[in-house]
Design an enzyme around this catalytic site. Structure first.
Site, PDB file in Angstrom:
ATOM      1  N   LYS A  50       0.853  -1.201   0.000  1.00 38.34           N
ATOM      2  CA  LYS A  50       0.000   0.000   0.000  1.00 38.34           C
ATOM      3  C   LYS A  50       0.883   1.243   0.000  1.00 38.34           C
ATOM      4  CE  LYS A  50      -4.039   1.919   2.462  1.00 38.34           C
ATOM      5  NZ  LYS A  50      -4.992   1.706   3.559  1.00 38.34           N
ATOM      6  N   SER A 125      -9.873   1.890   2.489  1.00 37.23           N
ATOM      7  CA  SER A 125      -8.975   2.606   1.615  1.00 37.23           C
ATOM      8  C   SER A 125      -7.933   1.722   0.931  1.00 37.23           C
ATOM      9  CB  SER A 125      -8.247   3.687   2.420  1.00 37.23           C
ATOM     10  OG  SER A 125      -7.424   3.100   3.404  1.00 37.23           O
ATOM     11  N   SER A 149     -10.121  -0.389   6.681  1.00 41.06           N
ATOM     12  CA  SER A 149      -9.555  -0.282   5.330  1.00 41.06           C
ATOM     13  C   SER A 149      -9.008  -1.563   4.729  1.00 41.06           C
ATOM     14  CB  SER A 149      -8.457   0.774   5.313  1.00 41.06           C
ATOM     15  OG  SER A 149      -9.037   2.033   5.115  1.00 41.06           O
TER      16      SER A 149
HETATM   17  N1  GLN Z   1     -13.380   4.318   6.003  1.00 40.47           N
HETATM   18  C1  GLN Z   1     -12.734   4.634   7.235  1.00 40.47           C
HETATM   19  C2  GLN Z   1     -12.248   6.057   7.216  1.00 40.47           C
HETATM   20  O1  GLN Z   1     -12.398   6.673   6.233  1.00 40.47           O
HETATM   21  C3  GLN Z   1     -11.602   3.693   7.514  1.00 40.47           C
HETATM   22  C4  GLN Z   1     -10.411   3.961   6.695  1.00 40.47           C
HETATM   23  C5  GLN Z   1      -9.214   3.173   7.153  1.00 40.47           C
HETATM   24  O2  GLN Z   1      -9.339   2.160   7.812  1.00 40.47           O
HETATM   25  N2  GLN Z   1      -8.046   3.684   6.833  1.00 40.47           N
HETATM   26  O3  GLN Z   1     -11.724   6.558   8.140  1.00 40.47           O
END
Ligand code: GLN
Length: 446
Positions: A50, A125, A149
């Site tokens: 990532k 994400s 994410s």
């Molecule tokens: N969708 C969640 C957020 O926007 C989790 C994102 C994540 O785990 N990085 O914060």
């Protein structure tokens, strides 16, 4: 695509040939936009990383414009560990900017498509990581999970994604979003690969003050899918899930029963408390963590006539809309006069959420829960930020409580998209998590 386990038994020459093949496969599936950079370093089993995990001499940007041109001077601890095991970072995975999002649509590099249906998002994400593994262009990938994410992307794309206990995997070299919630974890083709990759990255790291200094027993060599467990299910939790998810949940309970597990009905606090506590905590921490990107210390500089103007210009031009929204929210909940009303309160709710899980684990070894209220959303469907935040309802409480959880595919919905469910374990009991998940995966294959 070969599995990680299979790749580990290849000769150096075979790996070399495989890397060449993989490059042309990636090129052929460019449309997915899962890889945002093919920066190979060294030889070894290629692994997708990532874009928020530091790899020495790579461009690492967190999917943001503000970090274009930044070259990482060091390896994250997880990367050092992987290299020591014969794996090699091979390409950067697309992601929502600074890991803020649930769809991988907010990246500076453009959105990633879901390989099962390219009209759908891969989740976010870590959407690039999940799309690449599901699309057959990565053996496995690393993602990060602050509020889900790793898990919804795994569920939306039909693969396995695992978030370790907070403190289990070093965050040294992970681009910080919300430091009390962030964890790095594996996205893989199956449960065994997830256990293998998790073993490679887990363990104490003195460079991360929140890494937990306790003996580490590898899980992948001790997997026992035959264990009979007490599994808590959450019938009241299903009311906000789609009919497909509800059906998959009920069917999976039957599979677990047939395996000989004991099923216990349990309840957790309403998810509305999770959403509020999470979005106060995460934005507060994000606003602090992202303060460093000012065009002077970090980030592309947009020069102004004075220092203040340089800060404002650099940040205004460098950050995308969602990141700005979170910084504003975070600064608001931390500002004097509001700190007690929002931030402190959120921490109290967080404590209650943790205790709520602990109560369930007094009589259960694992909890079965949905990962997302629906299968992969259509591209553009979650434009409204509030809708997007609500879509995290099944994952964020687990981050607030610091627990490990694993999403695995359990079936296909009527619309042809994969359905994933997650198992949740008590803190530091990843062994039970993987044992239960492997048992379920085997039973579903049968
Ligand atoms: N969708 C969640 C957020 O926007 C989790 C994102 C994540 O785990 N990085 O914060």
């Amino acid at each position: 695509m070969i599995t990680l386990k299979e790749a580990l038994s290849l000769s150096a020459d075979e790996i070399k040939a495989f890397r060449e093949e993989l490059k042309s496969e990636i090129e052929a599936k460019k449309e997915l936009n899962a890889y945002v950079g093919m920066e190979e370093s060294g030889e070894g089993i290629p692994l997708l990383i990532k874009d928020n995990i530091q790899v020495k001499d790579w461009s690492v940007t967190g999917g943001s414009k503000i970090l274009q041109g930044y070259i990482s001077p060091y390896d994250a601890t997880v990367i050092i560990n992987l290299k020591a095991k014969g794996l090699a970072p091979f390409g950067r995975a697309n992601m929502d900017e600074f890991a803020m999002g649930s769809t991988t649509e907010s990246s500076y590099y453009g959105k990633t498509l879901n390989p099962i249906n390219t009209d759908c998002v891969p989740g976010g994400s870590s959407g690039g990581s999940a799309a690449a593994v599901a699309g057959g262009i990565a053996i496995a990938a690393l993602g990060s999970d602050t509020g889900g994410s790793i898990r919804p992307p795994a569920a939306f794309c039909g693969i396995v994604g695992m978030k370790p206990t907070y403190g289990r995997v070093s965050r040294y070299g992970l681009g910080a979003y919300a430091s009390s919630l962030d964890q790095i974890g594996p996205l893989t083709q199956n449960v065994e690969d997830a256990a293998i990759l998790y073993d490679m990255i887990a363990g104490y790291d003195p460079k991360d003050s929140t890494s937990v200094d306790m003996d580490y027993a590898p899980v992948s060599t001790a997997l026992n899918p035959e264990r009979k467990l007490r599994i808590a299910v959450l019938p009241h939790y299903l009311k906000d899930a789609s009919a497909d998810i509800q059906k998959a949940y009920v069917d999976t309970i039957e599979v677990l029963k047939a395996q000989g597990h004991e099923i216990i009905e349990a309840e957790l606090l309403d998810a509305k408390y999770d959403i509020s506590a999470y979005y106060v905590t995460a934005t507060a921490e994000a606003s602090t963590n992202l303060a460093r990107y000012d065009g002077i210390r970090y980030g592309t500089r947009a020069k102004g006539d004075n220092l203040k103007e340089t800060f404002v210009k650099s940040r205004s031009l460098g950050f995308g809309e969602e990141v700005k929204r979170r910084i504003l929210l975070g600064n608001f909940v931390l500002s004097s006069g509001y700190y007690d009303a929002y931030y402190v309160k959120a921490q109290k709710v967080r404590r209650l959420i943790k205790q709520d899980f602990e109560k369930v684990f007094e009589t259960a070894d694992l909890i079965l829960s949905p990962v997302a209220p629906n299968t992969a959303n259509k591209i553009g469907e979650l434009q409204d930020p509030m809708k997007m935040y609500l879509s995290d309802m099944y994952t964020i409480s687990i981050n607030l409580a610091g627990l490990p959880a694993l999403s695995l595919p359990v079936g296909i919905a009527k619309n042809g998209m994969p359905v994933g469910l997650q198992l949740i374990a008590p803190a530091f009991d990843e062994q039970t998590l993987f044992d239960g998940a492997l048992g379920l995966e085997n039973a579903l294959k049968g």
